[in-house]
Design a protein around this motif. Sequence first.
Motif, PDB file in Angstrom:
ATOM      1  N   LEU A  25       0.843  -1.191   0.000  1.00  0.00           N
ATOM      2  CA  LEU A  25       0.000   0.000   0.000  1.00  0.00           C
ATOM      3  C   LEU A  25       0.879   1.242   0.000  1.00  0.00           C
ATOM      4  O   LEU A  25       1.867   1.308   0.732  1.00  0.00           O
ATOM      5  CB  LEU A  25      -0.912   0.024   1.228  1.00  0.00           C
ATOM      6  CG  LEU A  25      -1.909  -1.137   1.358  1.00  0.00           C
ATOM      7  CD1 LEU A  25      -2.654  -1.040   2.679  1.00  0.00           C
ATOM      8  CD2 LEU A  25      -2.888  -1.147   0.196  1.00  0.00           C
ATOM      9  N   ASP A  26       0.521   2.235  -0.826  1.00  0.00           N
ATOM     10  CA  ASP A  26       1.270   3.482  -0.778  1.00  0.00           C
ATOM     11  C   ASP A  26       0.602   4.451   0.187  1.00  0.00           C
ATOM     12  O   ASP A  26      -0.429   4.144   0.811  1.00  0.00           O
ATOM     13  CB  ASP A  26       1.452   4.080  -2.175  1.00  0.00           C
ATOM     14  CG  ASP A  26       0.155   4.567  -2.807  1.00  0.00           C
ATOM     15  OD1 ASP A  26      -0.858   4.738  -2.096  1.00  0.00           O
ATOM     16  OD2 ASP A  26       0.164   4.799  -4.034  1.00  0.00           O
ATOM     17  N   ALA A  27       1.187   5.627   0.333  1.00  0.00           N
ATOM     18  CA  ALA A  27       0.710   6.578   1.325  1.00  0.00           C
ATOM     19  C   ALA A  27      -0.745   6.973   1.098  1.00  0.00           C
ATOM     20  O   ALA A  27      -1.537   7.099   2.042  1.00  0.00           O
ATOM     21  CB  ALA A  27       1.603   7.817   1.316  1.00  0.00           C
ATOM     22  N   MET A  28      -1.138   7.154  -0.156  1.00  0.00           N
ATOM     23  CA  MET A  28      -2.512   7.549  -0.462  1.00  0.00           C
ATOM     24  C   MET A  28      -3.497   6.418  -0.172  1.00  0.00           C
ATOM     25  O   MET A  28      -4.613   6.666   0.306  1.00  0.00           O
ATOM     26  CB  MET A  28      -2.623   7.991  -1.916  1.00  0.00           C
ATOM     27  CG  MET A  28      -3.808   8.884  -2.189  1.00  0.00           C
ATOM     28  SD  MET A  28      -3.689  10.490  -1.371  1.00  0.00           S
ATOM     29  CE  MET A  28      -2.684  11.390  -2.542  1.00  0.00           C
ATOM     30  N   ASP A  29      -3.086   5.181  -0.445  1.00  0.00           N
ATOM     31  CA  ASP A  29      -3.930   4.042  -0.080  1.00  0.00           C
ATOM     32  C   ASP A  29      -4.220   4.044   1.422  1.00  0.00           C
ATOM     33  O   ASP A  29      -5.364   3.857   1.858  1.00  0.00           O
ATOM     34  CB  ASP A  29      -3.239   2.717  -0.436  1.00  0.00           C
ATOM     35  CG  ASP A  29      -3.085   2.492  -1.921  1.00  0.00           C
ATOM     36  OD1 ASP A  29      -3.975   2.906  -2.675  1.00  0.00           O
ATOM     37  OD2 ASP A  29      -2.080   1.881  -2.319  1.00  0.00           O
ATOM     38  N   LEU A  30      -3.164   4.241   2.205  1.00  0.00           N
ATOM     39  CA  LEU A  30      -3.302   4.211   3.659  1.00  0.00           C
ATOM     40  C   LEU A  30      -4.220   5.329   4.140  1.00  0.00           C
ATOM     41  O   LEU A  30      -5.116   5.106   4.979  1.00  0.00           O
ATOM     42  CB  LEU A  30      -1.927   4.324   4.316  1.00  0.00           C
ATOM     43  CG  LEU A  30      -0.989   3.140   4.084  1.00  0.00           C
ATOM     44  CD1 LEU A  30       0.416   3.463   4.555  1.00  0.00           C
ATOM     45  CD2 LEU A  30      -1.496   1.885   4.792  1.00  0.00           C
ATOM     46  N   ALA A  31      -4.014   6.527   3.622  1.00  0.00           N
ATOM     47  CA  ALA A  31      -4.871   7.652   4.014  1.00  0.00           C
ATOM     48  C   ALA A  31      -6.325   7.400   3.640  1.00  0.00           C
ATOM     49  O   ALA A  31      -7.252   7.769   4.379  1.00  0.00           O
ATOM     50  CB  ALA A  31      -4.368   8.938   3.357  1.00  0.00           C
ATOM     51  N   THR A  32      -6.540   6.766   2.505  1.00  0.00           N
ATOM     52  CA  THR A  32      -7.903   6.453   2.065  1.00  0.00           C
ATOM     53  C   THR A  32      -8.578   5.468   2.998  1.00  0.00           C
ATOM     54  O   THR A  32      -9.741   5.663   3.401  1.00  0.00           O
ATOM     55  CB  THR A  32      -7.886   5.899   0.632  1.00  0.00           C
ATOM     56  OG1 THR A  32      -7.372   6.899  -0.244  1.00  0.00           O
ATOM     57  CG2 THR A  32      -9.278   5.491   0.176  1.00  0.00           C
ATOM     58  N   HIS A  33      -7.878   4.405   3.366  1.00  0.00           N
ATOM     59  CA  HIS A  33      -8.461   3.418   4.278  1.00  0.00           C
ATOM     60  C   HIS A  33      -8.815   4.063   5.619  1.00  0.00           C
ATOM     61  O   HIS A  33      -9.898   3.798   6.178  1.00  0.00           O
ATOM     62  CB  HIS A  33      -7.487   2.256   4.486  1.00  0.00           C
ATOM     63  CG  HIS A  33      -7.472   1.266   3.366  1.00  0.00           C
ATOM     64  ND1 HIS A  33      -8.508   0.378   3.146  1.00  0.00           N
ATOM     65  CD2 HIS A  33      -6.552   1.008   2.409  1.00  0.00           C
ATOM     66  CE1 HIS A  33      -8.224  -0.385   2.101  1.00  0.00           C
ATOM     67  NE2 HIS A  33      -7.045  -0.026   1.639  1.00  0.00           N
ATOM     68  N   ALA A  34      -7.920   4.897   6.149  1.00  0.00           N
ATOM     69  CA  ALA A  34      -8.208   5.563   7.419  1.00  0.00           C
ATOM     70  C   ALA A  34      -9.409   6.494   7.278  1.00  0.00           C
ATOM     71  O   ALA A  34     -10.269   6.571   8.172  1.00  0.00           O
ATOM     72  CB  ALA A  34      -6.985   6.339   7.893  1.00  0.00           C
ATOM     73  N   SER A  35      -9.503   7.190   6.149  1.00  0.00           N
ATOM     74  CA  SER A  35     -10.617   8.113   5.920  1.00  0.00           C
ATOM     75  C   SER A  35     -11.956   7.386   5.860  1.00  0.00           C
ATOM     76  O   SER A  35     -12.948   7.829   6.454  1.00  0.00           O
ATOM     77  CB  SER A  35     -10.388   8.882   4.617  1.00  0.00           C
ATOM     78  OG  SER A  35      -9.227   9.670   4.691  1.00  0.00           O
ATOM     79  N   LEU A  36     -11.995   6.279   5.139  1.00  0.00           N
ATOM     80  CA  LEU A  36     -13.235   5.508   5.046  1.00  0.00           C
ATOM     81  C   LEU A  36     -13.649   4.974   6.413  1.00  0.00           C
ATOM     82  O   LEU A  36     -14.842   4.949   6.754  1.00  0.00           O
ATOM     83  CB  LEU A  36     -13.066   4.371   4.042  1.00  0.00           C
ATOM     84  CG  LEU A  36     -12.870   4.812   2.580  1.00  0.00           C
ATOM     85  CD1 LEU A  36     -12.572   3.602   1.694  1.00  0.00           C
ATOM     86  CD2 LEU A  36     -14.093   5.571   2.063  1.00  0.00           C
ATOM     87  N   ARG A  37     -12.670   4.551   7.194  1.00  0.00           N
ATOM     88  CA  ARG A  37     -12.979   4.082   8.555  1.00  0.00           C
ATOM     89  C   ARG A  37     -13.528   5.218   9.420  1.00  0.00           C
ATOM     90  O   ARG A  37     -14.468   5.023  10.207  1.00  0.00           O
ATOM     91  CB  ARG A  37     -11.721   3.502   9.208  1.00  0.00           C
ATOM     92  CG  ARG A  37     -11.334   2.119   8.715  1.00  0.00           C
ATOM     93  CD  ARG A  37     -10.171   1.590   9.539  1.00  0.00           C
ATOM     94  NE  ARG A  37      -9.866   0.197   9.221  1.00  0.00           N
ATOM     95  CZ  ARG A  37      -8.994  -0.545   9.900  1.00  0.00           C
ATOM     96  NH1 ARG A  37      -8.353  -0.028  10.934  1.00  0.00           N
ATOM     97  NH2 ARG A  37      -8.774  -1.797   9.552  1.00  0.00           N
TER      98      ARG A  37
END
Length: 384
Positions: A25-37
């Motif tokens: 996962l890249d940085a944007m993937d990680l930020a996206t998962h946290a945002s959806l949560r």
Amino acid sequence: MEGFPSGRTAIVGAATFGIGKAPGLDAMDLATHASLRALDDAGLALSDVDALFITQPQDTLAGMSFADYLGVRPRITDCNRSGGSSFMLQLAHAALALDAGYCDVALIAYGSNQATASGKLVQTSRNAFWDAQYKPLRPVSAYALAAARHMHEYGTTKAQLAEVAVAARGWAQSNPDACRREPLTIDEVVGARMISDPLGKLDCCLVTDGAAAIVMTRADRARDCAKTPVYALAAASAVTHGEISSMPDLTVTGATESGARAYAQAGLRPDDIDVVQVYDAFTINTILFLEDLGFCPKGEGGRFVENGAIAPGGRLAVNTSGGGLSYCHPGMFGLFTLVESIRQLRGECGARQVPGAGTALAHGNGGLLSSQATVILGNAPTHS
């Protein structure tokens, strides 16, 4: 103090993702998962978001690229780049915009995959030419200078610095998400390999992946969200310098200014704060910030933290997640201090929960002790 809309906006969602290592996962993937949560935590959807606040370590245009990635069309984007204090500044900007009716739902997010991508701290700046000739290790040498000066002026000891790391590890042992949970002793910290004198390896933060996100809205709307609101009572910041060689006093940070303004906005004093989360990239940080935020007099920080005073069961609950020293540190830690504050105020922290926590202070640090930002949160709109 006029200006900040104390108690008129609230955090209604908070989440983390990918703590430790998140391969693939890249940085944007990680930020996206946290945002959806975080949105799920609030009972809201991406379509509700009309203000996007994000700071990414290697994407200066993250406001646009993240909006594109999420498929949203926000009214506002903010990519503040003041280091680890960015997220407190973004909370302040979000609160002002929400209160003014400029937006309705603000998402603040961050993600970094530095541990799996490089295995070391990702540098987003470099030494100025007048410092570079001395070949400092950036950023640790800057913090080592502050530690050495504090030791010289006030008699602070390596063992007192070690108390900070041991306390953080004590809290981390009750946090199932913490990256380092094995026991830690004062002697182990003092005897660890030297990195930049007087700071050893265990005086320095972790290098991890991870992401965090929070969701904010106006207080009147917050009552309809899925979780109990946590109210933004104050947010203030200060910048004192850029390079460490320009710092007016190596033992005094801009937290003296940001903290004083935040307390005035909230109508609170240090004694009114139940939980404290400070940016502990290095052990000296916690000592400096506890002093500058008024929890003890200047020069007394080393003695203040002795004998487990900020560890579980101590007189002041500090960095209850384990902090950047034992929980995680994915390049910038400021947003994680906010998430832990929110979880404490919502009573969600399990074995590390501070009983009856009603107020929390989250403090962010950016650059080389350069940018300081203080946020005060509460589980009620006002504090009597």
